[in-house]
Design an enzyme around this catalytic site. Sequence first.
Site, PDB file in Angstrom:
ATOM      1  N   ASN A 139     -58.830  -6.291  14.158  1.00 54.46           N
ATOM      2  CA  ASN A 139     -58.923  -5.848  15.331  1.00 54.46           C
ATOM      3  C   ASN A 139     -57.816  -6.856  16.143  1.00 54.46           C
ATOM      4  O   ASN A 139     -57.754  -8.123  15.711  1.00 54.46           O
ATOM      5  CB  ASN A 139     -60.316  -5.877  15.931  1.00 54.46           C
ATOM      6  CG  ASN A 139     -61.199  -6.936  15.311  1.00 54.46           C
ATOM      7  OD1 ASN A 139     -60.938  -8.086  15.539  1.00 54.46           O
ATOM      8  ND2 ASN A 139     -61.981  -6.415  14.516  1.00 54.46           N
ATOM      9  N   SER A 146     -63.190   0.400  18.422  1.00 55.16           N
ATOM     10  CA  SER A 146     -63.747   0.218  17.025  1.00 55.16           C
ATOM     11  C   SER A 146     -63.370   1.551  16.293  1.00 55.16           C
ATOM     12  O   SER A 146     -63.491   2.561  16.552  1.00 55.16           O
ATOM     13  CB  SER A 146     -65.368   0.409  17.360  1.00 55.16           C
ATOM     14  OG  SER A 146     -65.944   0.066  16.229  1.00 55.16           O
ATOM     15  N   GLU A 150     -66.081  -6.789  16.836  1.00 54.78           N
ATOM     16  CA  GLU A 150     -65.922  -8.324  16.842  1.00 54.78           C
ATOM     17  C   GLU A 150     -65.492  -8.629  18.296  1.00 54.78           C
ATOM     18  O   GLU A 150     -64.977  -9.914  18.480  1.00 54.78           O
ATOM     19  CB  GLU A 150     -64.986  -8.704  15.752  1.00 54.78           C
ATOM     20  CG  GLU A 150     -65.107  -8.341  14.384  1.00 54.78           C
ATOM     21  CD  GLU A 150     -66.498  -8.913  14.018  1.00 54.78           C
ATOM     22  OE1 GLU A 150     -67.156  -9.772  14.672  1.00 54.78           O
ATOM     23  OE2 GLU A 150     -66.643  -8.655  12.608  1.00 54.78           O
ATOM     24  N   HIS A 196     -57.609 -10.269  14.186  1.00 51.34           N
ATOM     25  CA  HIS A 196     -58.282 -10.601  13.060  1.00 51.34           C
ATOM     26  C   HIS A 196     -57.961  -9.602  11.950  1.00 51.34           C
ATOM     27  O   HIS A 196     -57.756  -8.503  12.344  1.00 51.34           O
ATOM     28  CB  HIS A 196     -59.623 -10.289  13.348  1.00 51.34           C
ATOM     29  CG  HIS A 196     -60.620  -9.865  12.368  1.00 51.34           C
ATOM     30  ND1 HIS A 196     -60.744 -10.752  11.315  1.00 51.34           N
ATOM     31  CD2 HIS A 196     -61.515  -9.057  12.172  1.00 51.34           C
ATOM     32  CE1 HIS A 196     -61.497 -10.417  10.368  1.00 51.34           C
ATOM     33  NE2 HIS A 196     -62.047  -9.080  11.064  1.00 51.34           N
ATOM     34  N   HIS A 249     -57.469  -8.875   7.663  1.00 49.54           N
ATOM     35  CA  HIS A 249     -58.077  -8.979   6.097  1.00 49.54           C
ATOM     36  C   HIS A 249     -57.038  -9.051   5.100  1.00 49.54           C
ATOM     37  O   HIS A 249     -56.919  -8.272   4.270  1.00 49.54           O
ATOM     38  CB  HIS A 249     -58.961  -7.716   5.784  1.00 49.54           C
ATOM     39  CG  HIS A 249     -60.089  -7.488   6.788  1.00 49.54           C
ATOM     40  ND1 HIS A 249     -61.182  -6.351   6.295  1.00 49.54           N
ATOM     41  CD2 HIS A 249     -60.663  -8.106   7.704  1.00 49.54           C
ATOM     42  CE1 HIS A 249     -61.999  -6.640   7.398  1.00 49.54           C
ATOM     43  NE2 HIS A 249     -61.824  -7.548   7.983  1.00 49.54           N
ATOM     44  N   HIS A 299     -64.689 -12.465   4.380  1.00 49.17           N
ATOM     45  CA  HIS A 299     -64.348 -11.482   5.266  1.00 49.17           C
ATOM     46  C   HIS A 299     -62.921 -11.185   5.544  1.00 49.17           C
ATOM     47  O   HIS A 299     -62.318  -9.981   5.474  1.00 49.17           O
ATOM     48  CB  HIS A 299     -65.175 -11.620   6.120  1.00 49.17           C
ATOM     49  CG  HIS A 299     -65.124 -10.543   7.265  1.00 49.17           C
ATOM     50  ND1 HIS A 299     -66.089 -10.374   8.285  1.00 49.17           N
ATOM     51  CD2 HIS A 299     -63.922  -9.737   8.074  1.00 49.17           C
ATOM     52  CE1 HIS A 299     -65.934  -9.237   9.261  1.00 49.17           C
ATOM     53  NE2 HIS A 299     -64.465  -9.101   8.894  1.00 49.17           N
TER      54      HIS A 299
HETATM   55 ZN   LIG Z   1     -62.851  -7.727   9.852  1.00 43.51          ZN
END
Ligand SMILES: [Zn+2]
Length: 215
Positions: free
Chosen positions: A26, A42, A73, A92, A94, A156
Amino acid sequence: MNYKKLIVDSGKRMAGSGLTVETWGNISVRDPETGLVYLTPSAMLYDTIVEDDVVVCTLDGKIVEGTRKPTIETEMHLSVYRNRAEVNAVIHTHPLYSMVYAAQGKDIPLIIDEAAQIMGDVCRCTEYALPGSQELADNCVKALGEKANSCLIHSHGAVCVGENMEGAFKVAKVLEVTSQIYYMIEATGGKPVGISDENIAAMQDFVKNSYGQGK
Ligand SMILES: [Zn+2]
């Protein structure tokens, strides 16, 4: 500045960068003039998000524009802005190689010059906390501290911050490259030599005061 467009474009950029997959990750940006924060919605695919899907809220989480649910988040993003006045963009992600270390609860040291120049401090890994929890938000604020521009969220992903969106993306890319190099060093039985605190400080000073056109 059209901050809604910036969020839409940055979502596509993040999805295209390989730093995250599907709807994960995000992004947010803070308008330094109004203090309002613009967030990705979201669980929506980044290539389908349009400006009307962007959620706008105050620093204490009151939604002032948008009909979508914001990223789970949201509290992490807002907590970072509340704690770091100079930060105006939070990403953010991954990312694969950073996740290798996040899954082990390990920090990423500043082993190459690019990292030493722009990551502010060691990329610390948080304790474990559930996605979307206040604990996760608090852990990120603690791991970022006063000067780190990135941290790992245990098992995460990564959080990268900047004075603007370009800066946050730069940190996100350098963090992943650094993690990849660190992984390759360890995979071949090596150990990074590391850069002295003195040289890290000298590079940070150079980037801040001398590097770039017109400085
Ligand atoms: Zn995440």
